[in-house]
Design a protein around this motif. Structure first.
Motif, PDB file in Angstrom:
ATOM      1  N   ASP A 153      36.620 -22.158 -16.023  1.00  0.00           N
ATOM      2  CA  ASP A 153      35.628 -21.334 -16.696  1.00  0.00           C
ATOM      3  C   ASP A 153      34.749 -20.622 -15.675  1.00  0.00           C
ATOM      4  O   ASP A 153      34.731 -20.955 -14.486  1.00  0.00           O
ATOM      5  N   ALA A 154      34.046 -19.610 -16.172  1.00  0.00           N
ATOM      6  CA  ALA A 154      33.070 -18.869 -15.386  1.00  0.00           C
ATOM      7  C   ALA A 154      31.831 -18.706 -16.245  1.00  0.00           C
ATOM      8  O   ALA A 154      31.924 -18.303 -17.408  1.00  0.00           O
ATOM      9  N   VAL A 155      30.651 -19.014 -15.673  1.00  0.00           N
ATOM     10  CA  VAL A 155      29.397 -18.984 -16.428  1.00  0.00           C
ATOM     11  C   VAL A 155      28.372 -18.168 -15.651  1.00  0.00           C
ATOM     12  O   VAL A 155      28.153 -18.395 -14.454  1.00  0.00           O
ATOM     13  N   TRP A 156      27.739 -17.224 -16.336  1.00  0.00           N
ATOM     14  CA  TRP A 156      26.614 -16.460 -15.782  1.00  0.00           C
ATOM     15  C   TRP A 156      25.343 -16.864 -16.499  1.00  0.00           C
ATOM     16  O   TRP A 156      25.291 -16.909 -17.717  1.00  0.00           O
ATOM     17  N   ARG A 157      24.296 -17.194 -15.711  1.00  0.00           N
ATOM     18  CA  ARG A 157      23.026 -17.621 -16.277  1.00  0.00           C
ATOM     19  C   ARG A 157      21.894 -16.800 -15.695  1.00  0.00           C
ATOM     20  O   ARG A 157      21.883 -16.490 -14.494  1.00  0.00           O
ATOM     21  N   SER A 158      20.925 -16.512 -16.540  1.00  0.00           N
ATOM     22  CA  SER A 158      19.740 -15.784 -16.104  1.00  0.00           C
ATOM     23  C   SER A 158      18.515 -16.413 -16.746  1.00  0.00           C
ATOM     24  O   SER A 158      18.483 -16.631 -17.952  1.00  0.00           O
ATOM     25  N   LEU A 159      17.483 -16.718 -15.912  1.00  0.00           N
ATOM     26  CA  LEU A 159      16.242 -17.298 -16.397  1.00  0.00           C
ATOM     27  C   LEU A 159      15.081 -16.432 -15.941  1.00  0.00           C
ATOM     28  O   LEU A 159      14.981 -16.070 -14.761  1.00  0.00           O
ATOM     29  N   HIS A 160      14.205 -16.083 -16.889  1.00  0.00           N
ATOM     30  CA  HIS A 160      13.109 -15.172 -16.592  1.00  0.00           C
ATOM     31  C   HIS A 160      11.779 -15.936 -16.521  1.00  0.00           C
ATOM     32  O   HIS A 160      11.677 -17.088 -16.942  1.00  0.00           O
ATOM     33  N   ALA A 161      10.760 -15.255 -16.018  1.00  0.00           N
ATOM     34  CA  ALA A 161       9.467 -15.888 -15.809  1.00  0.00           C
ATOM     35  C   ALA A 161       8.833 -16.355 -17.104  1.00  0.00           C
ATOM     36  O   ALA A 161       8.025 -17.292 -17.109  1.00  0.00           O
ATOM     37  N   ASP A 162       9.169 -15.729 -18.225  1.00  0.00           N
ATOM     38  CA  ASP A 162       8.603 -16.131 -19.514  1.00  0.00           C
ATOM     39  C   ASP A 162       9.406 -17.233 -20.181  1.00  0.00           C
ATOM     40  O   ASP A 162       9.243 -17.515 -21.367  1.00  0.00           O
ATOM     41  N   ASN A 163      10.309 -17.871 -19.404  1.00  0.00           N
ATOM     42  CA  ASN A 163      11.143 -18.968 -19.889  1.00  0.00           C
ATOM     43  C   ASN A 163      12.161 -18.540 -20.933  1.00  0.00           C
ATOM     44  O   ASN A 163      12.672 -19.377 -21.686  1.00  0.00           O
ATOM     45  N   THR A 164      12.477 -17.270 -21.026  1.00  0.00           N
ATOM     46  CA  THR A 164      13.639 -16.822 -21.797  1.00  0.00           C
ATOM     47  C   THR A 164      14.851 -16.849 -20.876  1.00  0.00           C
ATOM     48  O   THR A 164      14.731 -16.686 -19.658  1.00  0.00           O
ATOM     49  N   SER A 165      16.019 -17.057 -21.442  1.00  0.00           N
ATOM     50  CA  SER A 165      17.228 -17.138 -20.630  1.00  0.00           C
ATOM     51  C   SER A 165      18.424 -16.646 -21.419  1.00  0.00           C
ATOM     52  O   SER A 165      18.408 -16.616 -22.658  1.00  0.00           O
ATOM     53  N   GLN A 166      19.444 -16.253 -20.685  1.00  0.00           N
ATOM     54  CA  GLN A 166      20.716 -15.843 -21.279  1.00  0.00           C
ATOM     55  C   GLN A 166      21.852 -16.533 -20.530  1.00  0.00           C
ATOM     56  O   GLN A 166      21.785 -16.714 -19.309  1.00  0.00           O
ATOM     57  N   THR A 167      22.870 -16.920 -21.275  1.00  0.00           N
ATOM     58  CA  THR A 167      24.055 -17.548 -20.687  1.00  0.00           C
ATOM     59  C   THR A 167      25.293 -16.931 -21.315  1.00  0.00           C
ATOM     60  O   THR A 167      25.383 -16.828 -22.543  1.00  0.00           O
ATOM     61  N   VAL A 168      26.237 -16.517 -20.476  1.00  0.00           N
ATOM     62  CA  VAL A 168      27.516 -15.988 -20.941  1.00  0.00           C
ATOM     63  C   VAL A 168      28.612 -16.773 -20.232  1.00  0.00           C
ATOM     64  O   VAL A 168      28.565 -16.951 -19.005  1.00  0.00           O
ATOM     65  N   SER A 169      29.592 -17.264 -20.993  1.00  0.00           N
ATOM     66  CA  SER A 169      30.671 -18.060 -20.410  1.00  0.00           C
ATOM     67  C   SER A 169      32.021 -17.586 -20.920  1.00  0.00           C
ATOM     68  O   SER A 169      32.158 -17.163 -22.077  1.00  0.00           O
ATOM     69  N   LEU A 170      33.016 -17.648 -20.062  1.00  0.00           N
ATOM     70  CA  LEU A 170      34.408 -17.362 -20.417  1.00  0.00           C
ATOM     71  C   LEU A 170      35.247 -18.509 -19.890  1.00  0.00           C
ATOM     72  O   LEU A 170      35.153 -18.856 -18.703  1.00  0.00           O
ATOM     73  N   SER A 171      36.058 -19.129 -20.758  1.00  0.00           N
ATOM     74  CA  SER A 171      36.797 -20.322 -20.342  1.00  0.00           C
ATOM     75  C   SER A 171      38.206 -20.345 -20.903  1.00  0.00           C
ATOM     76  O   SER A 171      38.488 -19.764 -21.962  1.00  0.00           O
ATOM     77  N   TYR A 172      39.077 -21.032 -20.170  1.00  0.00           N
ATOM     78  CA  TYR A 172      40.422 -21.357 -20.654  1.00  0.00           C
ATOM     79  C   TYR A 172      40.701 -22.792 -20.244  1.00  0.00           C
ATOM     80  O   TYR A 172      40.562 -23.160 -19.064  1.00  0.00           O
ATOM     81  N   ALA A 173      41.061 -23.618 -21.222  1.00  0.00           N
ATOM     82  CA  ALA A 173      41.293 -25.032 -20.931  1.00  0.00           C
ATOM     83  C   ALA A 173      42.442 -25.562 -21.771  1.00  0.00           C
ATOM     84  O   ALA A 173      42.677 -25.105 -22.895  1.00  0.00           O
ATOM     85  N   GLN A 174      43.128 -26.538 -21.219  1.00  0.00           N
ATOM     86  CA  GLN A 174      44.225 -27.217 -21.909  1.00  0.00           C
ATOM     87  C   GLN A 174      43.910 -28.703 -22.017  1.00  0.00           C
ATOM     88  O   GLN A 174      43.242 -29.274 -21.150  1.00  0.00           O
ATOM     89  N   ALA A 175      44.386 -29.322 -23.089  1.00  0.00           N
ATOM     90  CA  ALA A 175      44.211 -30.767 -23.274  1.00  0.00           C
ATOM     91  C   ALA A 175      45.416 -31.302 -24.032  1.00  0.00           C
ATOM     92  O   ALA A 175      46.143 -30.543 -24.691  1.00  0.00           O
ATOM     93  N   SER A 176      45.634 -32.609 -23.940  1.00  0.00           N
ATOM     94  CA  SER A 176      46.785 -33.198 -24.630  1.00  0.00           C
ATOM     95  C   SER A 176      46.464 -34.609 -25.098  1.00  0.00           C
ATOM     96  O   SER A 176      45.482 -35.218 -24.669  1.00  0.00           O
TER      97      SER A 176
END
Length: 616
Positions: free
Chosen positions: A380-403
C-alpha cells in the motif's frame, strides 16, 4: 462513546482506528493520535450480559447475522464475506475454532478487560490476520484500573441477569512505575426467549492478573463460559426446535513491550477448548444429535521494528495446532497444524513540513500440514497531511492478498448423507483486495470512505437444492465483490453522532447450475445504513440510540421481507443523590421486526429490560 488521548488536548477523534493497526513508523512531523472509541452508541445488549460481540450488529464496519441473539450465536461478516472469513484476534493471536466459524466469537472474556475492537481489512488483515481471508475483529488488552460494579436486571419473557466485576491495581513497593493488577468477573442470564422455544441460559467466569510498567504490559487470563440456547430452525428448514449447549475454556498469556523509538513487540499464547452439543429436536433428542470437542494451542508474535527515521519493519507470525473429537466429523483427518509469517518493510518520507508518504511492500506465507502453502502479496501507499488547526487528510491505495483453509464441518463429514454434507475436495481459499481510501479529520467531525474490489476464489459456501434431501452442502464459489463505504462521526455540544453507509455488489460462479440457493455468501445487504446517537439533555439523563436499515439480497429460502429497520434504545437515569448508581431502561428491535437474518431461520423478537448498576 468517544475517547482520545493525544500529546495535547483534542475535542474529538475518530471512532474508527487510523489506517494502520498498531504503531506506525517514525512520524517526526505528524502528531500521533491514540484512539479508542466505540462505533455504536450502546455499550450493552438487552436481555443478557455484555460480551465482546455485543452491539456489533449496529457497527457500520461489520454485518452480524445472529441466531436467537448476537450473544447466543453470532456470524460476524465483513465487507460481504461470510462468517468463516472473519477472524477474532486477541493481542497478537487469532482465536480459531477448527470445527466451524459459527463459534469463532465464543470468547469468554469480560469486555472490561479489552479495548474497543479494531476492524482490520485489506492490507492490515493480510498482515495481522490468521486464516481469515476477508477481515479480522482485533482486540487489545486494557490496562487494569481499580474499579468495580454490581448489576441486576429483569426483562420481558422472564429474563433476568446478575453480574459482578471487580478490579484492583496497586504500585509495587520499591519498583518505580511498576504496577500489579488483578480483576475478576462473573455473569449469568436466562430467559424464555424473544420467540417461542428461544430460551437461553448463559454463564461466564473470567479472571486476569497483570504486571505493567512504563514500556511493558504482561497479562495472564483464564475464562470459562457455558451457554445453552434454543431456536426454531436454528440450522435446518424442517420447523423443529433445535438447541445447542456450548462450553468454552480459554487460557491466555500476553506480553507487550515498547523499546527504542517507535518499536514494539507483542507475544501471545493461548489454549482453547470448546465443546458443542447440538440437538436437532428438543422434543425428540435422539432423532439426531452431534457432539464435537475441539482443542487449539497457539503461539503468536507481532510488532514493528524501526531501523531509523525512514525505515521500519512490520511483522506478524502465528503457529497453531488443533484436534477434534466428533460423533459426525471424522472421515478425513482429526488434527491440523497451521503456520503463518508476514513480513512487510515500510518506508516513510516527508513531502513537506506537514505531509508524509508511507510505502509498505511485503508478503505473507501461509501453510498447514494438510494443505498447499500460499505466498500472498501485501502492499500500500498512504499520503497524510496534518495542519496547524488539527485538521488532516489521508489518502491510501492498497493491494493485498490473503488465504485460508476450510474448517472440519466443511471438509470432515459425510459427503453423501446427513443434514450437513461436507466436501473433501475443497481447496485453499484465496482473496485479493484492491482499495482506495480517503479520510478527512477535524476537531469536531471525521469522514472515512473507501472503494474496494475483491476477488474471492474457491470460497467455501453452504448451498441448497430444492430436492427431497434439503441438505446443506459445502461447495466452492468464485465471487467478485465491488464495495463502497462511508463512515462519519460528529460531536455536538450535548450529543455524539455516528453514521455509516455500505454498498455491495457481487458476481458469483458456483460452477454448478443445479445449486438453487446460498445460505451465506449471497446473504448480504446491497444497501445498509446505520445511525447512532448519544444525547445528554441533562446531567442525570443519557439517551443512546442505534439504528440499522438494510436492503437484503433476495434469497429463495427467506420468508418475509428482504428489508428491515432495527432500533436499540436505552435511557440511563443517574440520580445525583446516589454516587455510582444508575438505572438503565432498554429495548432492542423496538419495531418488532421479524426479518430473517439467516434465510429460513426466524429473526429475533423484541427485547425489553431494566438494569440497576452500582459502580465504584
Amino acid at each position: 462513546m468517544i475517547r482520545a488521548v493525544t500529546h495535547r488536548a483534542l475535542c474529538i477523534s475518530s471512532l474508527f482506528l487510523l489506517p494502520f493497526y498498531g504503531n506506525s513508523a517514525t512520524e517526526p512531523e505528524v502528531e500521533k493520535i491514540t484512539v479508542e472509541g466505540a462505533a455504536t452508541a450502546n455499550e450493552s445488549p438487552v436481555g443478557t450480559f455484555n460480551s465482546p460481540v455485543s452491539n456489533l450488529e449496529y457497527d457500520p464496519r461489520v454485518d452480524l447475522q445472529s441466531r436467537n441473539m448476537a450473544e447466543a450465536q453470532a456470524d460476524v461478516t465483513i465487507r460481504g464475506g461470510i462468517f468463516e472469513n472473519t477472524g477474532f484476534r486477541i493481542g497478537s493471536a487469532t482465536i480459531i475454532d477448527p470445527q466451524t466459524g459459527h463459534y469463532f466469537a465464543e470468547i469468554p472474556i469480560a469486555p472490561e478487560m479489552l479495548k474497543k475492537p479494531a476492524i482490520l481489512t485489506g492490507v492490515d488483515n493480510a498482515l495481522y490476520g490468521m486464516n481469515s481471508s476477508v477481515g479480522t475483529v482485533a482486540y487489545a488488552w486494557r490496562p487494569i484500573k481499580t474499579a468495580g460494579s454490581v448489576s441486576v436486571g429483569v426483562g420481558n419473557n422472564n429474563a433476568n441477569l446478575q453480574r459482578a466485576y471487580a478490579a484492583v491495581s496497586w504500585p509495587l513497593s520499591g519498583a518505580a512505575a511498576w504496577k500489579l493488577g488483578a480483576e475478576g468477573e462473573y455473569s449469568r442470564s436466562e430467559s424464555d426467549g424473544s420467540i417461542a422455544n428461544g430460551d437461553h441460559h448463559f454463564e461466564r467466569a473470567a479472571g486476569r492478573i497483570q504486571l505493567s510498567g512504563q514500556q511493558s504490559q504482561t497479562d495472564l487470563f483464564v475464562g470459562y463460559q457455558e451457554k445453552f440456547f434454543g431456536w426454531p430452525n436454528l440450522y435446518t428448514p424442517f420447523n423443529v426446535n433445535e438447541t445447542e449447549d456450548l462450553e468454552s475454556r480459554l487460557l491466555m498469556f500476553n506480553h507487550q513491550q515498547q523499546y527504542g523509538r517507535n518499536s514494539n513487540i507483542e507475544v501471545s499464547a493461548y489454549y482453547r477448548k470448546h465443546l458443542d452439543d447440538y440437538v436437532f429436536s428438543r422434543e425428540d433428542p435422539q432423532s439426531f444429535r452431534a457432539f464435537h470437542e475441539t482443542k487449539v494451542a497457539a503461539l503468536a508474535l507481532s510488532g514493528q521494528h524501526s531501523v531509523d527515521t525512514h525505515w521500519a519493519l512490520n511483522y506478524a507470525s502465528q503457529f497453531s495446532a488443533d484436534d477434534i473429537a466428533s460423533t459426525t466429523l471424522e472421515n478425513n483427518f482429526v488434527s491440523r497444524k497451521y503456520s503463518k509469517l508476514s513480513v512487510v518493510p515500510q518506508y516513510t518520507f516527508g513531502v513537506s513540513e506537514n505531509e508524509q508518504v508511507i510505502l509498505r511492500l511485503g508478503a505473507a506465507y501461509d501453510d498447514t500440514n494438510r494443505d498447499d502453502a500460499q505466498l500472498s502479496l501485501i502492499s500500500d501507499a498512504v499520503w497524510r497531511s496534518l495542519h496547524a488547526d488539527n485538521t488532516s487528510q489521508t489518502v491510501s491505495l492498497s493491494y493485498a492478498q490473503a488465504s485460508q483453509v476450510a474448517g472440519y464441518t466443511a471438509i470432515g463429514g459425510s459427503t453423501t448423507s446427513g443434514l450437513f454434507r461436507s466436501n473433501d475436495t475443497l481447496q485453499r481459499e484465496t482473496s485479493k483486495n484492491l482499495e482506495l481510501g480517503v479520510s478527512l479529520d477535524s476537531i469536531e467531525w471525521r469522514l472515512d470512505s473507501a472503494v474496494f474490489y475483491r476477488w474471492d476464489n474457491d470460497l467455501t459456501d453452504w448451498t441448497y437444492r430444492f430436492d427431497a434431501t434439503s441438505a446443506r452442502v459445502a461447495n466452492p464459489v468464485d465471487i467478485e465483490t465491488i464495495g463502497v463505504e462511508f463512515f462519519a462521526v460528529k460531536r455536538l455540544e450535548k450529543a455524539d453522532l455516528v453514521a455509516g453507509y455500505t454498498y455491495l455488489h457481487k458476481s458469483e460462479d458456483y460452477r454448478d447450475a443445479a445449486i438453487d440457493a446460498s445460505f451465506y455468501a449471497l446473504n448480504y445487504p446491497p444497501h445498509r445504513l446505520t445511525f447512532g446517537a448519544v444525547w445528554y439533555p441533562v446531567t442525570w439523563l443519557e439517551i443512546r440510540a442505534d439504528n440499522e436499515w438494510r436492503k437484503q439480497q433476495e434469497n429463495a429460502l427467506r420468508n418475509g421481507a428482504d428489508s428491515a429497520f432495527f432500533t436499540h434504545l436505552t435511557l440511563t437515569y443517574t440520580p445525583p443523590q446516589i454516587n455510582g448508581f444508575n438505572i438503565v431502561l432498554a429495548v432492542d428491535n423496538a419495531w418488532n421486526e421479524s426479518f430473517e437474518e439467516i434465510p429460513g431461520t426466524p429473526g429475533r423478537g423484541q427485547q425489553l429490560s431494566a438494569t440497576a448498576t452500582y459502580s465504584w
